[in-house]
Design an enzyme around this catalytic site. Structure first.
Site, mmCIF file in Angstrom:
data_model
loop_
_atom_site.group_PDB
_atom_site.id
_atom_site.type_symbol
_atom_site.label_atom_id
_atom_site.label_comp_id
_atom_site.label_asym_id
_atom_site.label_seq_id
_atom_site.Cartn_x
_atom_site.Cartn_y
_atom_site.Cartn_z
ATOM 1 N N ARG A 46 53.521 48.221 33.471
ATOM 2 C CA ARG A 46 53.129 48.057 34.702
ATOM 3 C C ARG A 46 55.115 47.980 35.301
ATOM 4 O O ARG A 46 54.936 47.088 35.004
ATOM 5 C CB ARG A 46 52.578 46.934 35.548
ATOM 6 C CG ARG A 46 51.254 47.418 35.261
ATOM 7 C CD ARG A 46 50.706 48.833 36.024
ATOM 8 N NE ARG A 46 49.334 49.473 35.209
ATOM 9 C CZ ARG A 46 48.152 49.233 35.780
ATOM 10 N NH1 ARG A 46 47.520 48.899 37.248
ATOM 11 N NH2 ARG A 46 46.644 49.577 35.335
ATOM 12 N N GLU A 67 55.977 46.932 38.153
ATOM 13 C CA GLU A 67 56.249 46.065 39.220
ATOM 14 C C GLU A 67 56.874 45.715 39.822
ATOM 15 O O GLU A 67 56.841 44.517 38.695
ATOM 16 C CB GLU A 67 54.485 45.533 39.643
ATOM 17 C CG GLU A 67 53.891 45.317 38.709
ATOM 18 C CD GLU A 67 52.080 45.584 39.179
ATOM 19 O OE1 GLU A 67 52.362 46.040 40.137
ATOM 20 O OE2 GLU A 67 50.881 45.054 38.229
ATOM 21 N N ARG A 85 50.127 36.183 39.783
ATOM 22 C CA ARG A 85 48.902 37.181 39.471
ATOM 23 C C ARG A 85 49.709 39.147 38.819
ATOM 24 O O ARG A 85 48.718 39.614 38.686
ATOM 25 C CB ARG A 85 47.773 37.132 40.167
ATOM 26 C CG ARG A 85 48.484 38.187 41.514
ATOM 27 C CD ARG A 85 47.398 37.941 42.734
ATOM 28 N NE ARG A 85 47.449 38.682 43.569
ATOM 29 C CZ ARG A 85 46.787 39.810 44.489
ATOM 30 N NH1 ARG A 85 45.611 39.762 43.483
ATOM 31 N NH2 ARG A 85 46.643 40.616 45.179
ATOM 32 N N HIS A 86 50.770 38.659 38.953
ATOM 33 C CA HIS A 86 51.383 40.028 38.510
ATOM 34 C C HIS A 86 52.425 39.903 37.012
ATOM 35 O O HIS A 86 53.257 39.132 37.295
ATOM 36 C CB HIS A 86 51.944 40.844 39.609
ATOM 37 C CG HIS A 86 51.491 41.217 40.338
ATOM 38 N ND1 HIS A 86 50.902 41.097 42.156
ATOM 39 C CD2 HIS A 86 50.314 42.707 39.967
ATOM 40 C CE1 HIS A 86 49.806 41.616 41.990
ATOM 41 N NE2 HIS A 86 49.827 42.641 41.264
ATOM 42 N N GLU A 131 41.173 40.026 42.747
ATOM 43 C CA GLU A 131 40.922 41.414 41.597
ATOM 44 C C GLU A 131 41.376 41.324 40.363
ATOM 45 O O GLU A 131 42.477 41.383 39.835
ATOM 46 C CB GLU A 131 41.868 42.630 42.211
ATOM 47 C CG GLU A 131 41.534 44.256 41.957
ATOM 48 C CD GLU A 131 42.701 45.357 41.857
ATOM 49 O OE1 GLU A 131 43.124 45.305 42.641
ATOM 50 O OE2 GLU A 131 42.345 46.069 40.915
ATOM 51 N N SER A 173 39.598 47.593 38.555
ATOM 52 C CA SER A 173 39.349 48.350 39.634
ATOM 53 C C SER A 173 38.038 49.414 38.465
ATOM 54 O O SER A 173 38.662 49.750 37.478
ATOM 55 C CB SER A 173 40.145 49.098 39.917
ATOM 56 O OG SER A 173 40.621 48.430 40.746
ATOM 57 N N ARG A 216 43.931 38.585 34.292
ATOM 58 C CA ARG A 216 43.901 37.565 35.571
ATOM 59 C C ARG A 216 41.609 37.101 35.278
ATOM 60 O O ARG A 216 41.422 36.278 36.145
ATOM 61 C CB ARG A 216 43.045 39.280 36.458
ATOM 62 C CG ARG A 216 43.764 40.025 36.992
ATOM 63 C CD ARG A 216 44.834 38.752 38.040
ATOM 64 N NE ARG A 216 45.751 39.383 38.747
ATOM 65 C CZ ARG A 216 46.113 41.310 39.492
ATOM 66 N NH1 ARG A 216 44.990 41.680 39.765
ATOM 67 N NH2 ARG A 216 46.636 41.582 40.041
HETATM 68 P P1 ATP Z 1 47.011 45.338 42.031
HETATM 69 O O1 ATP Z 1 46.384 45.603 43.085
HETATM 70 O O2 ATP Z 1 46.134 43.424 42.042
HETATM 71 O O3 ATP Z 1 48.215 44.781 41.835
HETATM 72 P P2 ATP Z 1 46.048 47.042 40.752
HETATM 73 O O4 ATP Z 1 44.991 47.798 41.491
HETATM 74 O O5 ATP Z 1 47.664 47.560 40.627
HETATM 75 O O6 ATP Z 1 45.651 45.309 41.007
HETATM 76 P P3 ATP Z 1 44.800 48.265 38.939
HETATM 77 O O7 ATP Z 1 45.485 49.962 38.267
HETATM 78 O O8 ATP Z 1 43.413 48.750 39.600
HETATM 79 O O9 ATP Z 1 45.215 47.189 39.401
HETATM 80 O O10 ATP Z 1 44.325 47.799 37.343
HETATM 81 C C1 ATP Z 1 43.240 47.563 36.543
HETATM 82 C C2 ATP Z 1 43.353 45.793 36.450
HETATM 83 O O11 ATP Z 1 44.183 45.873 35.448
HETATM 84 C C3 ATP Z 1 43.241 45.195 37.273
HETATM 85 O O12 ATP Z 1 42.076 44.535 38.501
HETATM 86 C C4 ATP Z 1 44.003 43.702 36.614
HETATM 87 O O13 ATP Z 1 42.444 43.085 36.776
HETATM 88 C C5 ATP Z 1 44.973 43.916 36.100
HETATM 89 N N1 ATP Z 1 46.478 44.462 35.868
HETATM 90 C C6 ATP Z 1 47.183 45.545 37.169
HETATM 91 N N2 ATP Z 1 47.935 45.500 37.142
HETATM 92 C C7 ATP Z 1 48.251 44.441 36.776
HETATM 93 C C8 ATP Z 1 48.815 43.462 36.785
HETATM 94 N N3 ATP Z 1 50.704 44.032 36.742
HETATM 95 N N4 ATP Z 1 49.450 42.195 35.881
HETATM 96 C C9 ATP Z 1 48.362 41.321 35.543
HETATM 97 N N5 ATP Z 1 47.065 42.290 35.888
HETATM 98 C C10 ATP Z 1 46.975 43.237 36.138
HETATM 99 MG MG MG Z 2 43.354 48.340 41.212
#
Ligand code: ATP
Ligand code: MG
Length: 447
Positions: free
Chosen positions: A225, A227, A233-234, A371, A374, A422
């Site tokens: 990702r 991001e 937490r990311h 979270e 999802s 997480r």
């Molecule tokens: P958030 O809103 O917390 O950034 P997300 O909704 O973008 O997460 P999803 O695409 O729903 O993330 O990914 C499914 C799961 O993968 C998340 O619920 C989380 O547990 C994990 N996850 C996703 N992106 C990350 C990240 N950048 N770092 C750590 N864990 C992540």
């Molecule tokens: Mg999500």
């Protein structure tokens, strides 16, 4: 002299030799500590399983060994062959009198950090970068080792639960041509003369496997990702249990699987030696409450927090909700269900399978106000999916390989992604960087 490690034993096995006739053992590991009391010298040797005391007495131990001990620095690697003897005063109730000591690798001084210190319970915010820069040393700490043993245990327990529930483990491609979710969080890579990306998730591929008739699949997947946010937490590279299952009636069937998976993981952790070392208590709710997005907005409203309908439940609101649910339902885990369709990705099933629906069949799982997963039921109807892709401002042409799988028989299905980092960070009340060996974040690409 060349030594052989073939008959090496772990320090945890020493107790088996204390009363045996042949009490000569070979152990190997790191010098955690040396103590010099003049006529009496001690080494505390550490291996994967624990520590052992090596005792040297001037009259008994040969000069060759005593001279070597003088050279030893903390964290050097040695092997010791010696006689085991019970001693109630020694740390584990026994000690070793060496007949042979080999210095295998001398550690430089000074050490960038001291592995005999605790990491997790100390003030980690100050030294997390030093710890990560010297991760190989940091990982020698007992409590840091415990985190990664626990991680191994919960991954194994999760895999077993999923296999027992008829999920087949798969590996989907990590080099992909188009965004899984259409987001901007993609890392572009050079793929010969084509545009390509690192996969954000196995989403499209696991859905295609529903068309293939696999029925239930899972992957211990790596997500990439891009991001840019810098949070506790990311990360930019993470691991997740990623599952998809066919012939679901509603998203509730998917939530049932996550709930079973999480309970298995939590009870594996609760009963583990590692959680004791880390001094944590794990509570496992009987049932994970399932609260709709609208109910959550109402609960927040009662606390004076207003979110406009259709808005995201942000980090702060998640935390507040976590507290509310803990108070009201006594659970640290709960689902937020029936999200507005407009804030969910194109593959999300609308509540009544109509592109104009207000609500979706998507949910999130929250653990201590963060979270961790999802998921939801997906669209399995070709025309609706093509329509949803368009409404999300994406080009169906780019998804042809995926859409084709919906043309020739696709069962209703749903699934989820559950982040392993997480889970661990919430379970242990630490930051995300501490539960992954070599974190990749905005600023860190090495080690
Ligand atoms: P958030 O809103 O917390 O950034 P997300 O909704 O973008 O997460 P999803 O695409 O729903 O993330 O990914 C499914 C799961 O993968 C998340 O619920 C989380 O547990 C994990 N996850 C996703 N992106 C990350 C990240 N950048 N770092 C750590 N864990 C992540
Ligand atoms: Mg999500």
């Amino acid at each position: 002299m060349q030594i052989s490690f073939k008959d090496r034993v772990y320090t945890s096995q020493l107790k088996n030799f204390v009363n045996s006739e042949n009490n000569e053992v070979l152990i190997a590991g790191w010098v955690q500590e040396t103590r010099d009391l003049g006529n009496l010298k001690f080494i505390i040797l550490r291996d994967r399983e624990g520590t052992a005391q090596i005792c040297m007495k001037k009259k008994i131990t040969g000069d060759e060994i005593l001279n070597k001990v003088k050279e030893l620095t903390k964290e050097s690697v040695i092997s010791v062959r010696g006689n085991l003897s019970a001693n109630p005063k020694a740390p584990n109730g026994y000690e070793i009198f060496p007949n042979e000591l080999n210095i295998i690798s001398i550690a430089n001084v000074p050490l960038p950090l001291d592995p005999s210190e605790k990491a997790v319970k100390a003030d980690v915010t100050a030294n997390i970068d030093t710890r990560l820069d010297n991760r190989f040393l940091d990982l020698r700490k007992k409590d840091v080792t415990a985190i990664f043993r626990l991680r191994n245990n919960i991954i194994n327990a999760g895999r077993k639960f999923l296999r027992d529930n008829k999920f087949i483990e798969i590996n989907s491609p990590k080099i992909i041509a188009s965004a899984s979710e259409g987001g901007t969080e993609l890392f572009p890579i050079a793929y010969f003369d084509k545009e390509a990306f690192l996969a954000q998730s196995p989403q499209l591929y696991k859905q295609m496997l529903m068309a293939a008739g696999f029925d239930r699949v899972f992957e211990t997947a790596t997500y990439f990702r891009a991001e840019s946010h810098d949070t506790t937490r990311h990360l930019n590279e993470i691991t997740a249990f990623d599952c998809e299952m066919s012939f679901v009636d509603t998203e509730n069937d998917v939530m049932d699987v996550i709930e079973g998976l999480m309970k298995t993981i939590l009870s594996e952790a609760r009963d583990s030696e590692e959680v004791k070392i880390l001094n944590k208590e794990i509570s496992i709710p009987e049932k994970f409450p399932r609260l709709s997005y609208d109910e959550c907005l109402q609960y927040l409203n009662e606390k004076g927090i207003t979110i406009e309908w259709g808005g995201d439940i942000d980090t702060k609101c998640e935390r507040v909700l976590g507290e509310i649910v803990k108070d009201k339902f006594g659970s640290e885990l709960f689902f937020i269900t029936k999200y507005p369709l407009k804030i969910k990705p194109f593959y999300t099933a609308p509540e009544n399978f109509d592109a104009d629906d207000k609500y979706s069949r998507a949910f999130d799982l929250e653990y201590k106000g963060v979270e961790i997963s999802s998921g939801g039921q997906r669209v399995h109807i070709y025309d609706l999916l093509a329509e949803r892709i368009k409404r999300c401002n994406l080009n169906p042409e780019n998804f042809k390989f995926y859409l084709d799988a919906f043309k020739y028989g696709m069962p209703p299905h749903g699934g989820f992604g559950l982040g392993i980092e997480r889970i661990l960070m919430r379970m242990l009340d630490v930051t995300v960087r501490e539960v992954i060996l070599f974190p990749r974040d905005r600023h860190r690409l090495t080690p």
